[in-house]
Design a protein around this motif. Structure first.
Motif: not given
Length: 417
Positions: A59-68, A116-122, A330-336, A338-340
């Motif tokens: 579930s985190a694998a599916v939702l995490g990148p969307q949150v990021s 749905a927990v966010p990736s705090l490390g990212a 790309p810089r604008a997608q860095l958090t995403e 890292m979350t991937w």
């Protein structure tokens, strides 16, 4: 603290967001192993325990990148709290359903909501990148955060398994939820160091960071690497249980993380020459080879030594991975981006923990260590097959957000002032 690490905290606010990130990341090491321990305590079903842990990870694998992705577009403060609230409500439902012996489908539904927990490390690494991008300090910052990750994995399993076995079965996941709530509330209150968001309409809005060929290789490889981590957790708990010392599993897993922590701390002080992708591939190979001795151990002390040695390759590989993401996303997608990578790990953890649970139920804990050995071999094969893609950094990396560079530079100058 060695001077390169001390220098990271010259910018005001860095100590606070790093501490908040550490607190909020404790559930990363506590929730999955806590659920495994809780369910095995209440039902004795390691297959169910591993499947629930796998559900959380998937579930985190599916939702995490969307949150990021939403974080990249709208900012951390606007996105993290609602996402965390969903995860906390789901965690409460899981604990209540487990305590009152609810049906399995309720357990799985609640476990899925925890994803749905966010990736705090990212989120924390994105803050460091906004401050130190293009400087040697960023390597040190990524190393520091890898050490923080491993500190979580040193103490998290000890606390989670200990509370579940000594106090009451639900205690470990419950404390993990409390840490998550406190860490996210603290981090989102720290607006001064929050990276500038990049709304979709300002950078062309299309697509996902996963379009990057280099990122695809990293994610695919870390699916197999995650299977190592997930299976080692589940099998080690069962291995200790079979020998009548289930609580000792937390100490053994802590030594696994301690090896990584020590290696990461040293790695952050080095200035290594040569290609990052070559170091990354060597790190993946070292992780795979380090799993082989687990098939030969027959007692907990030897297992603890073997896992400590195996842990030495983890943090350097993860640090190098973060540097490669900087080159391929790309810089604008860095958090995403890292979350991937975290998503790849989560998928692997899900597969590894579920497969390991089934092997344990069928053939015992010692046979279960064949799962991380096989997973390591797969990681090496995928890494070799994708190596050429990693040698070609993305053209114009970060160029899609040049219109934001002045705002970021201005913010950095304000912090440094």
């Amino acid at each position: 603290m060695p001077s390169p690490y001390r220098a990271l905290f010259d910018v005001p606010g860095t100590k606070a967001f790093s501490a908040a990130g550490l607190l909020g990341r404790m559930p990363l090491s506590m929730m999955g192993i806590g659920v495994v321990t809780m369910i095995s305590q209440l039902t004795g079903r390691y297959g169910l325990a591993g499947a629930l842990s796998a559900t959380i990870a998937l579930s985190a694998a599916v939702l995490g990148p969307q949150v990021s992705r939403l974080v990249d577009r709208h900012g951390q403060s606007r996105v993290l709290r609602p996402a965390t609230l969903v995860a906390l409500v789901a965690a409460a439902g899981l604990l209540l359903a487990a305590h009152f012996r609810g049906p399995d489908w309720v357990l799985f539904a609640c476990a899925a909501g925890i994803g749905a927990v966010p990736s705090l490390g990212a989120m924390i690494r994105a803050r460091w990148a906004a401050l130190y991008r293009g400087t040697p300090k960023l390597h040190t910052a990524y190393s520091f955060e890898s050490v923080m990750d491993e500190i979580c994995f040193v103490f998290g399993p000890i606390v989670s398994i200990g509370l579940c076995t000594v106090w009451f079965p639900e205690a470990g996941p419950l404390l993990a939820a409390v840490f998550l709530a406190a860490g996210v509330c603290w981090l989102t209150a720290l607006r001064a160091t929050e990276p500038v968001p990049h709304p979709r309409q300002r950078h062309g809005g299309g697509g996902t960071a996963l379009r990057s060929p280099g990122l695809q290789v990293l994610v695919a490889t870390f699916v197999a690497t995650g299977a190592i981590f997930g299976s080692v957790d589940v099998v080690t708990v069962a291995f200790a249980d079979e020998r009548g010392h289930k609580g000792a599993a937390s100490v053994v897993l802590a030594l696994y993380a301690a090896g990584s922590c020590a290696a990461g701390a040293v790695f952050g002080l080095l200035r290594l020459a040569g290609a990052a992708e070559r170091r990354w591939l060597l790190g993946v190979a070292a992780m795979a080879v380090s799993m082989i001795p687990l098939l030969l151990v027959g007692n907990l002390p030897l297992l603890a030594v073997a896992l400590f040695v195996a842990g030495l390759s983890i943090a350097p590989t993860m640090i190098t991975t973060m540097s490669l993401i900087e080159e391929h996303v790309p810089r604008a997608q860095l958090t995403e981006g890292m979350t991937w990578v975290s998503t790849g790990l989560a998928v692997g953890v899900a597969l590894g923990s579920s497969l390991a649970g089934s092997v344990i139920d069928a053939a015992g804990a010692r046979a279960g260590y064949g799962v991380p050995v096989l997973s390591g071999a797969v990681a090496v094969v995928v890494g070799f097959l994708g190596y050429r893609r990693l040698r070609r950094p993305a053209a114009g990396r970060g160029g899609t957000v040049e219109q934001h560079s002045e705002r970021e530079d201005e913010r950095r100058e304000q912090h440094l002032a």
